[in-house]
Scaffold this active site. Structure first.
Site, PDB file in Angstrom:
ATOM      1  CB  SER A  54      -0.906   0.027   1.232  1.00 52.88           C
ATOM      2  OG  SER A  54      -1.619   1.248   1.287  1.00 52.88           O
ATOM      3  CB  VAL A  59       8.757   0.542   3.561  1.00 54.20           C
ATOM      4  CG1 VAL A  59       9.683  -0.158   2.577  1.00 54.20           C
ATOM      5  CG2 VAL A  59       9.391   0.563   4.950  1.00 54.20           C
ATOM      6  CB  CYS A  60       4.584   1.316   0.213  1.00 57.16           C
ATOM      7  SG  CYS A  60       4.326  -0.348   0.863  1.00 57.16           S
ATOM      8  CB  SER A  61       5.175   6.524   0.584  1.00 58.08           C
ATOM      9  OG  SER A  61       5.721   6.533   1.882  1.00 58.08           O
ATOM     10  CB  SER A  63       9.686   1.757  -2.864  1.00 56.26           C
ATOM     11  OG  SER A  63       8.295   1.592  -2.993  1.00 56.26           O
TER      12      SER A  63
END
Length: 168
Positions: A54, A59-61, A63
């Site tokens: 999500s 961490v997702c944002s 990347s």
């Protein structure tokens, strides 16, 4: 099934990522305007698929930001950021962050991308979401690099993914 972890607890995915040298499965995803996009739409360009659970997690944002800066600057390269987030959330994130160099795609409609690439999590707190992975394709849609991050809370190996793109 492949074993990864979430907060140190074992989580399983459907299986292994596509092997290097194989043709990437051509799956339909949804773009920010609710249009239908296929992986094959990007043939003729190198493709980096940044896949994550999500965009609303740190961490997702990170990347998305990192690949927006690094990979999107490479010639003849498209960065696809893929999750099961609704396209509206993906679009809002990009607008708030000033991210313009990636293509946000969602697997929310039918989950076929996660199934075709064997990266849907089958248990744990993120069950049914996509595991954090990076897949790089050459201009012909062949897989040249894969990484399924072993601990969901870890960032992908940006250097290795970018080197695979540059050496393609």
């Amino acid at each position: 099934m492949t074993k990864i972890s979430l907060g140190g607890k074992t989580v399983h995915t459907l299986g292994n990522l596509p092997e290097k040298g194989t043709e990437a499965p051509d799956v339909e995803l949804v773009d920010s305007r609710l249009g239908r996009r296929h992986i094959s739409d990007f043939r003729g360009q190198k493709v980096l698929m940044n896949i994550f659970p999500s965009v609303n997690t740190g961490v997702c944002s990170n990347s998305v930001r990192k690949f927006n800066e690094e990979a999107a600057a490479l010639s003849n390269t498209k960065v696809l950021c893929i999750s099961k987030d609704l396209p509206f959330s993906q679009d809002q994130f990009c607008a708030a962050e000033g991210i313009e160099n990636v293509v946000m795609l969602s697997d929310y409609r039918d989950g076929r991308f996660g199934v075709a690439y064997n990266l849907t999590m089958t248990d744990g707190g993120f069950e049914a979401l996509l595991s954090r992975s990076v897949i790089v394709l050459d201009e012909n849609g062949k897989v040249i690099y894969t990484e399924q991050v072993p601990e969901i809370g870890q960032e992908p190996n940006y250097t290795a993914a970018l080197e695979a793109l540059q050496n393609a």
